[in-house]
Scaffold this active site. Structure first.
Site, short mmCIF file in Angstrom:
data_model
loop_
_atom_site.label_atom_id
_atom_site.label_comp_id
_atom_site.label_asym_id
_atom_site.label_seq_id
_atom_site.Cartn_x
_atom_site.Cartn_y
_atom_site.Cartn_z
N CYS A 373 0.78 -1.24 0.00
CA CYS A 373 0.00 0.00 0.00
C CYS A 373 0.82 1.30 0.00
CB CYS A 373 -1.02 0.00 1.13
SG CYS A 373 -0.54 -0.82 2.64
N ARG A 402 7.17 -11.13 5.33
CA ARG A 402 6.87 -10.84 6.73
C ARG A 402 7.55 -11.86 7.62
NH1 ARG A 402 0.36 -9.49 6.12
NH2 ARG A 402 0.64 -7.92 4.48
N GLN A 420 0.43 -11.20 -2.54
CA GLN A 420 -0.92 -10.71 -2.29
C GLN A 420 -1.61 -10.36 -3.60
OE1 GLN A 420 -0.02 -7.37 0.38
NE2 GLN A 420 -1.27 -8.38 1.93
N ASP A 422 -3.38 -7.92 -4.35
CA ASP A 422 -3.65 -6.65 -3.69
C ASP A 422 -4.27 -5.66 -4.67
OD1 ASP A 422 -3.59 -5.19 -1.41
OD2 ASP A 422 -1.42 -4.95 -1.33
N HIS A 424 -5.80 -1.32 -4.53
CA HIS A 424 -6.18 -0.13 -3.77
C HIS A 424 -7.01 0.79 -4.67
CE1 HIS A 424 -2.62 -1.63 -1.57
NE2 HIS A 424 -3.38 -1.32 -0.53
N LYS A 504 -14.09 -2.43 8.16
CA LYS A 504 -13.79 -3.39 7.10
C LYS A 504 -14.88 -4.45 7.01
CE LYS A 504 -10.97 -6.35 10.10
NZ LYS A 504 -9.73 -7.15 10.21
N HIS A 550 -8.52 -0.60 0.73
CA HIS A 550 -7.66 -1.77 0.55
C HIS A 550 -8.57 -2.96 0.29
CE1 HIS A 550 -4.18 0.16 2.81
NE2 HIS A 550 -5.20 0.87 3.26
#
Length: 575
Positions: A373, A402, A420, A422, A424, A504, A550
């Site tokens: 992000c 991670r 991910q 991912d 945005h 969320k 997100h």
């Protein structure tokens, strides 16, 4: 595609009528098979909301589960109605009380045991115990700390049954912090002193089992031990766990257990576990030569073998095509960045324990990325943005890293490097609800294509520690709820369960044998636009903050592939 004697009839298709590749190892050639269109019918029950019937070409299944008649199918039928902690407060109370009864039984059986924590979990509960070294009173010899065995678990279960039979009342008491500390010191439970220090609210609540045993606890519990069904509780295994998850602290022994409302539910759960063992993605991944974890390279790092890579490539191609069709732009960002970026985003302050150590590059400190992000925020800030430009929808299959402790790593489900899916979205406040609707519909389209059409949805609201005004939180939460209501999807509410930066929606999928998996998430974020000073020029010429959303659908390719392997067992076929 024959993998280990089982046929993979087809791997994947990105749309109705498209060809898919299938391996035939015996002849080392590729063959193509056409997929027929399929209609995904809606199914719903008290907890799982199935998406609306899809009759267009996009409903073609890419993968769907093969559940052979017999044990697996019977298990699925029996387990359809298995309750969860979220759906059944009585089950949650039962499990939490059972954890207390187990702790009491352990201390009755092994008086040297010290208690720590004992929460409920998805299918039961666990409790962590510390067994110190002891000294034999007659010989003075030091006796090593006890290592629990399967035989010990039988003794504990027998002691639990006796406690249940005595029907002790479960009592609740409110005490001052000082009184709680006095009682803990009186019984010699040092770990509970640390737990007491971590409790920030008062008064302190204590739950007791009659006059015999007590624990610091917020509840909830049943009214008496006699309400616990002996034959629906089973102690499963013992595992090691460091206190507070810190390898520098004491090693504890964790007893895992399962508890249900009646023996029939326990039987159904055990059938599920038997079926799950057969479907273990770690075993099948090796058998089918899909992936490996090479310890010589380091734990939690996934190696995709040629067959697994073929499946992954097809999944990625499908993901990209669906996103482009829905108005997303695909982007790519670096794997590392200057540490200052992570300080600006707040990750260095809030997420440092989950990040790998930094590296020096020409007298600058760089960090391997745990998130995508902040990179997307920099890209947004690269130009002056107008309200006419919004929304921006940027998707990235971004690999992140991670730090996970070695004891938590588990096949593809918990790794240190993963990709991910991912994305945005940067949008205007008035666009938020419609964007969330679009995200949820895209999620439905993608997941149903893999045969997942039963979802458990939860809206998580503002936690105690958060950023942003009440008005922003209220508006964002209203947009999430409004999107779900607009689609007619059922959902639950997790009060205070949101991220510190916004509310969320979390989505769990249900697999072929009745297990649920957390995959998709949609999160509103007010924090990063503020931290990165993101702006757009409004119609009035003023500079305003965009709202950042997100979202992920698979969660990560690695974990989703693990779920997919276990959902399909050894057989992948088109619907």
């Amino acid at each position: 595609m024959k993998f280990g004697g089982h046929v993979m009839a087809s791997i994947l298709a990105a749309a109705c009528g498209r060809s898919v590749l299938a391996f035939v190892p015996s002849s080392s050639r590729l063959v193509a098979k056409q997929l027929n269109s399929a209609t995904v019918k809606s199914v719903s029950d008290a907890r799982f909301h199935s998406v609306a019937t899809i009759s267009n070409a996009s409903s073609t299944r890419l993968f769907s589960a093969v559940v052979e008649k017999g044990a697996a199918a019977a298990a699925e039928e029996e387990e359809e109605d298995l309750p969860t902690n979220e759906s059944d407060i009585d089950l949650l109370k039962l499990r939490h009380t059972s954890a207390h009864v187990m702790a009491m039984a352990v201390q009755q059986t092994f008086p040297e045991a010290q208690t720590t924590i004992g929460p409920w979990i998805d299918n039961g509960f666990y409790y962590d115990f510390y067994f110190p070294e002891t000294t034999d009173e007659e010989t003075g010899e030091v006796v090593p700390s006890r290592k629990l065995s399967d035989q010990d678990l039988k003794k504990v279960k027998k002691a639990m049954d006796k406690i249940i039979s005595k029907n002790y009342p479960i009592t609740r008491e409110e005490v001052s912090r000082e009184e709680a500390k006095r009682r803990i010191e009186e019984i010699g439970e040092p770990f509970k002193l640390e737990i007491l220090d971590s409790i920030k609210t008062e008064p302190i609540t204590i739950y007791g089992i009659g006059e015999e045993w007590w624990d610091l606890c917020a509840g909830p519990h049943v009214e008496s031990t006699g309400q616990l069904p002996k034959k629906a509780i089973a102690l499963q295994s013992v595992a090691g766990a460091y206190w507070r998850g810190d390898e520098k602290r004491e090693m504890l022994q964790r007893i895992y257990a399962t508890a249900w409302k009646d023996p029939k539910q326990l039987k159904a759960y055990k059938k599920r576990m038997e079926e799950a063992k057969k479907r273990d993605h770690r075993v099948l991944g090796k058998k089918l030569d899909l992936f490996s974890i090479q310890e010589d390279a380091g734990g939690g790092l996934v190696f995709w073998h040629p067959k697994g890579s073929t499946v992954r490539r097809k999944i990625e191609d499908f993901w990209k095509e669906e996103h482009i069709e829905k108005g997303y732009d695909i982007v790519y960002t670096p794997h590392i960045a200057n540490l200052d970026l992570w300080k600006t985003s707040g990750h260095f302050d809030f997420y440092a324990e989950g990040m790998f150590d930094q590296m020096d590059v020409e007298n600058e400190v760089y960090q391997i990325k745990p998130m995508n992000c902040p990179f997307h925020c920099l890209m947004y800030k690269d130009s002056i943005r107008s309200y006419r430009d919004l929304p921006f929808r940027w998707g990235e299959l971004g690999t992140v890293y991670r730090y996970e402790r070695s004891g938590t790593l588990h096949g593809l489900m918990r790794v240190r490097g993963f990709t991910q899916d991912d994305a945005h979205i940067f949008c205007l406040p008035e666009q938020l609800q419609s964007e969330i609707v679009d995200v949820l519909e895209l999620t439905k389209t993608i997941l149903t294509r893999f045969g997942f059409n039963k979802y458990e949805l939860m809206v998580s609201t503002r936690p105690e520690k958060s950023v942003g005004s009440d008005q922003i939180w209220d508006d964002a939460t209203a947009a999430l709820v409004g999107a779900l209501d607009e689609l007619g999807w059922e959902y639950g509410t997790d009060e205070g369960g949101g991220a510190f930066y916004g509310p969320k929606i979390d989505l769990k999928i249900k697999d072929a044998i009745g297990r649920t998996w957390q995959c998709s998430t949609v999160q509103c974020d007010f924090n990063l636009p503020e931290r990165f000073d993101l702006e757009y020029v409004s119609a009035e010429g003023t500079k305003e903050r965009p709202i950042m959303v997100h979202r992920a659908i698979f969660g990560s390719l690695e974990r989703f592939f693990g779920i997919l392997i276990e959902n399909c067992a050894e057989n992948f076929h088109s619907g």
